[in-house]
Design a protein around this motif. Sequence first.
Motif, PDB file in Angstrom:
ATOM      1  N   LEU A  78       0.815  -1.206   0.000  1.00 34.66           N
ATOM      2  CA  LEU A  78       0.000   0.000   0.000  1.00 34.66           C
ATOM      3  C   LEU A  78       0.854   1.264   0.000  1.00 34.66           C
ATOM      4  O   LEU A  78       0.365   2.344   0.327  1.00 34.66           O
ATOM      5  CB  LEU A  78      -0.944  -0.025   1.202  1.00 34.66           C
ATOM      6  CG  LEU A  78      -1.908  -1.206   1.211  1.00 34.66           C
ATOM      7  CD1 LEU A  78      -2.943  -1.038   2.317  1.00 34.66           C
ATOM      8  CD2 LEU A  78      -2.621  -1.341  -0.121  1.00 34.66           C
ATOM      9  N   LEU A  81      -0.656   4.190  -1.650  1.00 34.92           N
ATOM     10  CA  LEU A  81      -1.679   4.849  -0.830  1.00 34.92           C
ATOM     11  C   LEU A  81      -1.025   5.800   0.165  1.00 34.92           C
ATOM     12  O   LEU A  81      -1.498   6.920   0.376  1.00 34.92           O
ATOM     13  CB  LEU A  81      -2.510   3.796  -0.091  1.00 34.92           C
ATOM     14  CG  LEU A  81      -3.554   4.340   0.874  1.00 34.92           C
ATOM     15  CD1 LEU A  81      -4.636   5.096   0.138  1.00 34.92           C
ATOM     16  CD2 LEU A  81      -4.165   3.225   1.714  1.00 34.92           C
ATOM     17  N   VAL A  82       0.060   5.353   0.753  1.00 37.93           N
ATOM     18  CA  VAL A  82       0.771   6.203   1.707  1.00 37.93           C
ATOM     19  C   VAL A  82       1.242   7.479   1.024  1.00 37.93           C
ATOM     20  O   VAL A  82       0.993   8.587   1.507  1.00 37.93           O
ATOM     21  CB  VAL A  82       1.981   5.450   2.311  1.00 37.93           C
ATOM     22  CG1 VAL A  82       2.815   6.397   3.164  1.00 37.93           C
ATOM     23  CG2 VAL A  82       1.500   4.277   3.136  1.00 37.93           C
ATOM     24  N   GLN A 169      -1.832  -3.926   6.901  1.00 33.32           N
ATOM     25  CA  GLN A 169      -1.224  -3.061   5.894  1.00 33.32           C
ATOM     26  C   GLN A 169      -1.961  -1.738   5.785  1.00 33.32           C
ATOM     27  O   GLN A 169      -1.354  -0.671   5.677  1.00 33.32           O
ATOM     28  CB  GLN A 169      -1.208  -3.761   4.530  1.00 33.32           C
ATOM     29  CG  GLN A 169      -0.192  -4.886   4.446  1.00 33.32           C
ATOM     30  CD  GLN A 169      -0.085  -5.454   3.044  1.00 33.32           C
ATOM     31  OE1 GLN A 169      -0.006  -4.723   2.064  1.00 33.32           O
ATOM     32  NE2 GLN A 169      -0.101  -6.772   2.947  1.00 33.32           N
ATOM     33  N   LEU A 170      -3.274  -1.838   5.811  1.00 30.42           N
ATOM     34  CA  LEU A 170      -4.086  -0.632   5.687  1.00 30.42           C
ATOM     35  C   LEU A 170      -3.879   0.273   6.904  1.00 30.42           C
ATOM     36  O   LEU A 170      -3.656   1.481   6.773  1.00 30.42           O
ATOM     37  CB  LEU A 170      -5.559  -1.040   5.556  1.00 30.42           C
ATOM     38  CG  LEU A 170      -6.502  -0.055   4.893  1.00 30.42           C
ATOM     39  CD1 LEU A 170      -6.014   0.307   3.512  1.00 30.42           C
ATOM     40  CD2 LEU A 170      -7.904  -0.657   4.815  1.00 30.42           C
ATOM     41  N   GLY A 172      -1.366   0.208   8.885  1.00 29.41           N
ATOM     42  CA  GLY A 172       0.009   0.684   8.829  1.00 29.41           C
ATOM     43  C   GLY A 172       0.142   1.878   7.902  1.00 29.41           C
ATOM     44  O   GLY A 172       0.865   2.836   8.186  1.00 29.41           O
ATOM     45  N   ALA A 173      -0.587   1.822   6.786  1.00 31.46           N
ATOM     46  CA  ALA A 173      -0.535   2.928   5.832  1.00 31.46           C
ATOM     47  C   ALA A 173      -1.064   4.207   6.472  1.00 31.46           C
ATOM     48  O   ALA A 173      -0.413   5.260   6.427  1.00 31.46           O
ATOM     49  CB  ALA A 173      -1.348   2.579   4.581  1.00 31.46           C
ATOM     50  N   PHE A 174      -2.206   4.115   7.116  1.00 30.78           N
ATOM     51  CA  PHE A 174      -2.779   5.300   7.757  1.00 30.78           C
ATOM     52  C   PHE A 174      -1.847   5.813   8.849  1.00 30.78           C
ATOM     53  O   PHE A 174      -1.643   7.017   8.998  1.00 30.78           O
ATOM     54  CB  PHE A 174      -4.157   4.966   8.351  1.00 30.78           C
ATOM     55  CG  PHE A 174      -5.212   4.742   7.313  1.00 30.78           C
ATOM     56  CD1 PHE A 174      -5.347   5.605   6.240  1.00 30.78           C
ATOM     57  CD2 PHE A 174      -6.079   3.663   7.401  1.00 30.78           C
ATOM     58  CE1 PHE A 174      -6.318   5.405   5.279  1.00 30.78           C
ATOM     59  CE2 PHE A 174      -7.055   3.450   6.439  1.00 30.78           C
ATOM     60  CZ  PHE A 174      -7.169   4.312   5.380  1.00 30.78           C
ATOM     61  N   THR A 176       1.370   5.497   9.034  1.00 33.83           N
ATOM     62  CA  THR A 176       2.548   6.129   8.440  1.00 33.83           C
ATOM     63  C   THR A 176       2.216   7.522   7.924  1.00 33.83           C
ATOM     64  O   THR A 176       2.984   8.474   8.129  1.00 33.83           O
ATOM     65  CB  THR A 176       3.093   5.272   7.290  1.00 33.83           C
ATOM     66  OG1 THR A 176       3.376   3.963   7.781  1.00 33.83           O
ATOM     67  CG2 THR A 176       4.359   5.886   6.708  1.00 33.83           C
TER      68      THR A 176
END
Lengths: 238, 238
Positions: A78, A81-82, A169-170, A172-174, A176
């Motif tokens: 992702l 997305l990040v 993962q999702l 983690g993306a948010f 980050t």
Amino acid sequence: MRRMSAGEPRNNRIQRAVVQLILDRGLGPGAPLPTEAELMEDLGVSRNSVREALKALQALDIVEIRHGYGTYVGQASLTPLVDGLTFRTLTRHADDPGALAEILQVREVLEEGLIRRVATTVTEAELDRLEAVVTRMELAGRAGRPFPELDHQFHELLYVSLGNALVPQLLGAFWTVFRRVAGARGWTADPAPDVTVRRHRDIVTALRARDAAGAQQAMAVHFRGIEARAVRGSWGVG
Amino acid sequence: MRRMSAGEPRNNRIQRAVVQLILDRGLGPGAPLPTEAELMEDLGVSRNSVREALKALQALDIVEIRHGYGTYVGQASLTPLVDGLTFRTLTRHADDPGALAEILQVREVLEEGLIRRVATTVTEAELDRLEAVVTRMELAGRAGRPFPELDHQFHELLYVSLGNALVPQLLGAFWTVFRRVAGARGWTADPAPDVTVRRHRDIVTALRARDAAGAQQAMAVHFRGIEARAVRGSWGVG
DNA sequence: CGCAGGACGTAGGACGTCGTATCTCCTCAC
DNA sequence: GTGAGGAGATACGACGTCCTACGTCCTGCG
């Protein structure tokens, strides 16, 4: 939704061809792709065009390019997305907490909903590991060191029992994005580590009691703390 | 998290420079960027390198390239997420419903959590519009026409009162991925339209009564239906 | 037998050129 | 005076070729 992977332009055609090639051959992450030379021959286009297409796919983490070695199927993480969300948040409302609040709300809703499910799936071994992380937070806090990585680790560990690879993962993306934007804004303050530690421990305690509602409540309280911190930070009061 | 926007390679440096330029000048979506020629001069690199960097940023919807006109700041939409998730789902476990189930679970958790909040924020006017969409679904269903677009519209309309621009985009992204992957798998069946219509209407009814728990329950039921459909589809029983 | 150095393959980067799409503005007909 | 059409400018799209940087692997020397 604009076009992308449905385009008539030449270059997008190449991108789709590469993706199709991966799909057709059933290649998984890490599998080698044809070299640039082979692709330009197979597709009948110049090397520049191939490279531009590969660059675009690299940005999406669909392919991975290793200098002097070759091109490989990517992890499809992702990361895009990040990058996209970071840019979006940084560019819109440059000094408005609203953009960050949106991300925070999504995280909040997700984690509050997920924690309920976790209460019935989490194992004792996982709870022990979570407890260990909290203990390390405590130590770091007493030593006066911030522990963003431990925080991240905690939230990631929390959801492994769901067996859903997308969830960590999702989140983690948010996480980050939030961290990066906060860093770019300057307010790196991680105040009151003892409070943060306590709130994390409350979550573990509720989970250990298999108390779904209690865990959700603890998570909600945790997020109230983060929200307060974010708003204060953007106002420069902290 | 690999590298991206933190890289030492030449090309990533260019990408970061362009992003930084947008940030520094405070450019918003649609604002014009320097031409490729200007960028290659300012950054001291060749046009190919500039183009590769712009192509990568275009894939992230950070810039928008218009042939014969110029380069512009992009919308920073979630298109990259859609492409990435679609690829990821299509490539991993090629005929395993698990990958789609992961996306569905995230949507479910999100929508179930959000609907509770909506119950306290939604306006009567919005409820009327939602009702209208459901009615159109009903008409389409009776005419034997599938109504994926209306379904999408319903779920998008549902969350406007939250004032969170990220939410509809995120849900839209998941929705699109789901639809695309389902399409690629062949099982386009949209069975029992009357049931789908009823479930949507139940949601509106609960919202109109400001019944948060009831709305959440209705949403949960709605997702049970989607899940069953997905599993059945992948097994080829339907 | 072990390891250092070089040959080779592959991606990174640059330059120049031509093709093509889009917009602007001028001209000319009405 | 006004508007439609076309010439030109501008900017991206694509191509070919060259050289460089990086990694691997093999070979040959010690």
